[in-house]
Scaffold this active site. Structure first.
Site, PDB file in Angstrom:
ATOM      1  N   SER A 119       0.817  -1.210   0.000  1.00 42.39           N
ATOM      2  CA  SER A 119       0.000   0.000   0.000  1.00 42.39           C
ATOM      3  C   SER A 119       0.846   1.253   0.000  1.00 42.39           C
ATOM      4  CB  SER A 119      -0.853   0.048   1.263  1.00 42.39           C
ATOM      5  OG  SER A 119      -1.794  -0.964   1.267  1.00 42.39           O
ATOM      6  N   HIS A 140      -0.515  -2.386  -7.317  1.00 42.42           N
ATOM      7  CA  HIS A 140      -1.332  -2.072  -6.144  1.00 42.42           C
ATOM      8  C   HIS A 140      -2.817  -2.108  -6.503  1.00 42.42           C
ATOM      9  CE1 HIS A 140      -2.496   1.083  -2.880  1.00 42.42           C
ATOM     10  NE2 HIS A 140      -2.695  -0.131  -2.459  1.00 42.42           N
ATOM     11  N   GLU A 152      -2.814   0.696  -9.337  1.00 39.27           N
ATOM     12  CA  GLU A 152      -1.683   1.633  -9.402  1.00 39.27           C
ATOM     13  C   GLU A 152      -0.451   0.798  -9.744  1.00 39.27           C
ATOM     14  OE1 GLU A 152      -1.488   5.384  -6.378  1.00 39.27           O
ATOM     15  OE2 GLU A 152      -1.552   3.467  -5.406  1.00 39.27           O
ATOM     16  N   ASN A 190      -2.844   6.234  -1.375  1.00 32.93           N
ATOM     17  CA  ASN A 190      -2.819   6.338   0.085  1.00 32.93           C
ATOM     18  C   ASN A 190      -2.215   7.640   0.607  1.00 32.93           C
ATOM     19  OD1 ASN A 190      -4.238   4.065   0.998  1.00 32.93           O
ATOM     20  ND2 ASN A 190      -2.563   2.802   0.212  1.00 32.93           N
TER      21      ASN A 190
HETATM   22  N1  CAA Z   1     -15.516  -8.744  -2.185  1.00 33.11           N
HETATM   23  C1  CAA Z   1     -16.024  -8.898  -3.414  1.00 33.11           C
HETATM   24  N2  CAA Z   1     -17.129  -8.266  -3.830  1.00 33.11           N
HETATM   25  C2  CAA Z   1     -17.750  -7.464  -2.968  1.00 33.11           C
HETATM   26  C3  CAA Z   1     -17.292  -7.257  -1.658  1.00 33.11           C
HETATM   27  C4  CAA Z   1     -16.119  -7.954  -1.272  1.00 33.11           C
HETATM   28  N3  CAA Z   1     -15.572  -7.794  -0.056  1.00 33.11           N
HETATM   29  N4  CAA Z   1     -18.126  -6.402  -1.035  1.00 33.11           N
HETATM   30  C5  CAA Z   1     -19.072  -6.068  -1.916  1.00 33.11           C
HETATM   31  N5  CAA Z   1     -18.849  -6.679  -3.092  1.00 33.11           N
HETATM   32  C6  CAA Z   1     -19.588  -6.522  -4.326  1.00 33.11           C
HETATM   33  C7  CAA Z   1     -20.742  -7.427  -4.403  1.00 33.11           C
HETATM   34  O1  CAA Z   1     -20.711  -8.047  -5.682  1.00 33.11           O
HETATM   35  C8  CAA Z   1     -21.949  -6.535  -4.275  1.00 33.11           C
HETATM   36  O2  CAA Z   1     -22.938  -6.856  -5.187  1.00 33.11           O
HETATM   37  P1  CAA Z   1     -24.007  -8.019  -4.840  1.00 33.11           P
HETATM   38  O3  CAA Z   1     -24.554  -7.743  -3.471  1.00 33.11           O
HETATM   39  O4  CAA Z   1     -25.006  -7.833  -5.928  1.00 33.11           O
HETATM   40  O5  CAA Z   1     -23.286  -9.311  -4.940  1.00 33.11           O
HETATM   41  C9  CAA Z   1     -21.468  -5.148  -4.673  1.00 33.11           C
HETATM   42  O6  CAA Z   1     -20.063  -5.151  -4.406  1.00 33.11           O
HETATM   43  C10 CAA Z   1     -22.138  -4.059  -3.852  1.00 33.11           C
HETATM   44  O7  CAA Z   1     -22.022  -4.401  -2.487  1.00 33.11           O
HETATM   45  P2  CAA Z   1     -23.058  -4.008  -1.361  1.00 33.11           P
HETATM   46  O8  CAA Z   1     -24.398  -3.740  -1.974  1.00 33.11           O
HETATM   47  O9  CAA Z   1     -22.979  -5.034  -0.284  1.00 33.11           O
HETATM   48  O10 CAA Z   1     -22.488  -2.699  -0.716  1.00 33.11           O
HETATM   49  P3  CAA Z   1     -22.049  -1.318  -1.372  1.00 33.11           P
HETATM   50  O11 CAA Z   1     -22.989  -0.873  -2.425  1.00 33.11           O
HETATM   51  O12 CAA Z   1     -21.729  -0.406  -0.235  1.00 33.11           O
HETATM   52  O13 CAA Z   1     -20.686  -1.644  -2.114  1.00 33.11           O
HETATM   53  C11 CAA Z   1     -18.336  -1.478  -1.839  1.00 33.11           C
HETATM   54  C12 CAA Z   1     -19.607  -2.205  -1.424  1.00 33.11           C
HETATM   55  C13 CAA Z   1     -18.045  -1.751  -3.322  1.00 33.11           C
HETATM   56  C14 CAA Z   1     -17.218  -2.078  -0.991  1.00 33.11           C
HETATM   57  C15 CAA Z   1     -18.525   0.061  -1.605  1.00 33.11           C
HETATM   58  O14 CAA Z   1     -18.985   0.290  -0.291  1.00 33.11           O
HETATM   59  C16 CAA Z   1     -17.265   0.848  -1.814  1.00 33.11           C
HETATM   60  O15 CAA Z   1     -16.887   1.152  -2.928  1.00 33.11           O
HETATM   61  N6  CAA Z   1     -16.589   1.209  -0.708  1.00 33.11           N
HETATM   62  C17 CAA Z   1     -15.344   1.946  -0.742  1.00 33.11           C
HETATM   63  C18 CAA Z   1     -14.225   0.989  -1.095  1.00 33.11           C
HETATM   64  C19 CAA Z   1     -12.902   1.679  -1.185  1.00 33.11           C
HETATM   65  O16 CAA Z   1     -12.741   2.877  -0.987  1.00 33.11           O
HETATM   66  N7  CAA Z   1     -11.886   0.876  -1.499  1.00 33.11           N
HETATM   67  C20 CAA Z   1     -10.536   1.351  -1.525  1.00 33.11           C
HETATM   68  C21 CAA Z   1      -9.914   1.096  -0.177  1.00 33.11           C
HETATM   69  S1  CAA Z   1      -8.270   1.719  -0.111  1.00 33.11           S
HETATM   70  C22 CAA Z   1      -7.371   0.547  -0.874  1.00 33.11           C
HETATM   71  O17 CAA Z   1      -7.815  -0.492  -1.268  1.00 33.11           O
HETATM   72  C23 CAA Z   1      -5.910   0.843  -1.003  1.00 33.11           C
HETATM   73  C24 CAA Z   1      -5.054   0.530   0.165  1.00 33.11           C
HETATM   74  O18 CAA Z   1      -3.873   0.318  -0.064  1.00 33.11           O
HETATM   75  C25 CAA Z   1      -5.521   0.545   1.573  1.00 33.11           C
HETATM   76  P1  NAD Z   2      -4.354  -9.653   5.579  1.00 35.13           P
HETATM   77  O1  NAD Z   2      -3.884  -9.507   6.991  1.00 35.13           O
HETATM   78  O2  NAD Z   2      -5.815  -9.813   5.291  1.00 35.13           O
HETATM   79  O3  NAD Z   2      -3.608 -10.916   4.886  1.00 35.13           O
HETATM   80  C1  NAD Z   2      -2.226 -11.134   4.903  1.00 35.13           C
HETATM   81  C2  NAD Z   2      -1.981 -12.634   4.699  1.00 35.13           C
HETATM   82  O4  NAD Z   2      -0.587 -12.845   4.479  1.00 35.13           O
HETATM   83  C3  NAD Z   2      -2.357 -13.488   5.919  1.00 35.13           C
HETATM   84  O5  NAD Z   2      -3.207 -14.539   5.501  1.00 35.13           O
HETATM   85  C4  NAD Z   2      -1.018 -14.057   6.420  1.00 35.13           C
HETATM   86  O6  NAD Z   2      -1.114 -15.372   6.931  1.00 35.13           O
HETATM   87  C5  NAD Z   2      -0.197 -14.035   5.138  1.00 35.13           C
HETATM   88  N1  NAD Z   2       1.247 -13.995   5.335  1.00 35.13           N
HETATM   89  C6  NAD Z   2       1.935 -13.187   6.181  1.00 35.13           C
HETATM   90  N2  NAD Z   2       3.266 -13.420   6.040  1.00 35.13           N
HETATM   91  C7  NAD Z   2       3.408 -14.369   5.075  1.00 35.13           C
HETATM   92  C8  NAD Z   2       4.520 -15.018   4.468  1.00 35.13           C
HETATM   93  N3  NAD Z   2       5.777 -14.717   4.835  1.00 35.13           N
HETATM   94  N4  NAD Z   2       4.286 -15.945   3.509  1.00 35.13           N
HETATM   95  C9  NAD Z   2       3.024 -16.271   3.139  1.00 35.13           C
HETATM   96  N5  NAD Z   2       1.936 -15.678   3.671  1.00 35.13           N
HETATM   97  C10 NAD Z   2       2.115 -14.740   4.627  1.00 35.13           C
HETATM   98  O7  NAD Z   2      -3.760  -8.404   4.790  1.00 35.13           O
HETATM   99  P2  NAD Z   2      -4.359  -7.633   3.510  1.00 35.13           P
HETATM  100  O8  NAD Z   2      -5.323  -6.605   3.957  1.00 35.13           O
HETATM  101  O9  NAD Z   2      -4.761  -8.637   2.483  1.00 35.13           O
HETATM  102  O10 NAD Z   2      -3.061  -6.824   3.016  1.00 35.13           O
HETATM  103  C11 NAD Z   2      -1.996  -7.475   2.348  1.00 35.13           C
HETATM  104  C12 NAD Z   2      -1.131  -6.455   1.631  1.00 35.13           C
HETATM  105  O11 NAD Z   2      -1.945  -5.714   0.708  1.00 35.13           O
HETATM  106  C13 NAD Z   2      -0.474  -5.405   2.544  1.00 35.13           C
HETATM  107  O12 NAD Z   2       0.788  -5.060   2.008  1.00 35.13           O
HETATM  108  C14 NAD Z   2      -1.454  -4.233   2.454  1.00 35.13           C
HETATM  109  O13 NAD Z   2      -0.839  -3.007   2.738  1.00 35.13           O
HETATM  110  C15 NAD Z   2      -1.858  -4.324   0.985  1.00 35.13           C
HETATM  111  N6  NAD Z   2      -3.145  -3.707   0.657  1.00 35.13           N
HETATM  112  C16 NAD Z   2      -4.185  -3.784   1.538  1.00 35.13           C
HETATM  113  C17 NAD Z   2      -5.402  -3.207   1.194  1.00 35.13           C
HETATM  114  C18 NAD Z   2      -6.580  -3.278   2.142  1.00 35.13           C
HETATM  115  O14 NAD Z   2      -7.558  -2.554   1.935  1.00 35.13           O
HETATM  116  N7  NAD Z   2      -6.559  -4.109   3.154  1.00 35.13           N
HETATM  117  C19 NAD Z   2      -5.562  -2.573  -0.043  1.00 35.13           C
HETATM  118  C20 NAD Z   2      -4.479  -2.552  -0.943  1.00 35.13           C
HETATM  119  C21 NAD Z   2      -3.269  -3.110  -0.580  1.00 35.13           C
END
Ligand code: CAA
Ligand code: NAD
Length: 283
Positions: A119, A140, A152, A190
């Protein structure tokens, strides 16, 4: 370069989603985790999501069967010896990631591209743990991977154009839209998203409003699909904290200091949805 066989390391919420979209797009996929329970959970979650797609009429039963037949669970990193592309999606920790990349460098053939779903961690530093920095890149994905359209692609300092172009083409084959990003802390996604989430946590910490009302402001007032505290729980509070620390260390600017409440929750093991409790409680 042609990519046919892919290994995804880490069967958590990101790794299982990444494995699913690759398998649905026709690639042979190994899903690896060091923890058998996590691997089983990841495989089950893929099966469940595919079944849901069948029930909703989005895919045929045959597509589900074919997708599952392309997926192999793995508990042994040495299985990466047959992969053209490895995507690492394990914990957001540089020491753990570099250990895995250094091992992968020894296990995989010379042509194999080593990608990280990190991330925020520097791709250049991850690449330096290998002897093939030109074949190391950031790929990403966004959570939930099967739904979100963006990837990304992060170029490390030494990532080659050939590696970049291969990953860009693969992202297209997954029906994702790719953006090209240079290797700076938090990349683009991020760097912008996480300070917003951290500020929402400060807003709660300072007692400005309740968690529900903070989320409502951003959902109903700004049309975000989820409020920032719900989104933090969804991402994982440990991951949010790691990202804030990377921004704080990487830029050396106090505007990125992680909120003490975030630290406290992570120390308590309140990691969000995946642990059953974060800002909210999950059954
Ligand atoms: N996995 C797979 N599909 C999923 C899911 C999951 N965890 N959650 C929801 N869905 C899908 C389903 O197909 C669902 O449709 P159905 O119910 O018809 O099967 C559809 O998405 C819509 O879901 P919901 O009606 O339950 O809920 P929603 O309309 O709120 O949508 C969401 C869910 C798509 C997650 C929406 O809330 C959303 O876009 N949230 C923001 C997500 C976001 O910002 N993601 C980026 C996070 S940051 C990141 O990823 C980077 C990082 O490094 C941290
Ligand atoms: P998570 O905690 O759900 O899963 C991590 C998994 O990795 C666990 O099942 C753990 O057992 C496994 N693991 C740890 N060390 C390991 C190793 N040495 N060999 C094999 N398996 C190992 O974490 P996550 O949310 O899926 O995040 C994973 C990566 O993706 C991180 O780098 C996170 O920053 C990135 N990421 C997360 C998100 C998010 O929304 N959670 C979005 C984009 C990117």
């Amino acid at each position: 370069m042609s990519i046919k066989s892919v290994m995804v390391i880490g069967a958590g919420q990101m790794g299982s989603g990444i494995a699913q979209v690759f398998a649905q797009s026709g690639f042979q996929v190994m899903l690896n985790d060091m923890n058998e329970e996590a691997l089983d959970k990841g495989m089950q979650s893929i099966e469940k999501l595919l079944s849901r797609n069948v029930d909703k009429g989005r895919i045929e039963e045959e597509e589900k069967t074919a997708t599952l037949s392309r997926l192999t669970p793995s508990l042994n990193l040495d299985d990466a010896e047959s992969a053209d592309l490895v995507i690492e999606a394990i914990v957001e920790n540089m020491e753990v990631k570099t250990k895995v990349f250094s091992r992968l460098d020894k296990i995989t053939p010379h042509h194999t591209i080593l990608a990280s779903n990190t991330s925020s961690l520097p791709i250049t530093e991850i690449a330096a743990a290998t002897e093939r920095p030109e074949k190391v890149i950031g790929m990403h994905f966004m959570n939930p991977v099967p739904v979100m359209k963006l990837v990304e692609i992060i170029r490390g300092l030494q990532t080659s154009d050939e590696t970049y172009e291969t990953i860009q083409r693969v992202a297209g084959e997954l029906q994702k839209t790719a953006v090209e990003v240079e290797d700076f802390p938090g990349f683009v996604s991020n760097r912008i998203l996480m300070p917003m989430i951290n500020e929402a946590i400060y807003t709660l910490y300072e007692g400005v409003a309740s968690k529900e009302d903070i989320d409502s402001v951003m959902k109903l007032g700004m049309n975000h699909p989820m409020g920032p505290l719900t989104l933090a729980d969804f991402i994982g509070l440990d991951t949010c904290l790691y990202i804030m620390e990377v921004l704080h260390d990487g830029f050396g600017d106090s505007k990125y200091r992680p909120c003490p409440l975030l630290r406290k929750y992570v120390k308590a093991g309140w990691l969000g949805k995946k642990s059953g409790r974060g800002f909210y409680v999950y059954e």
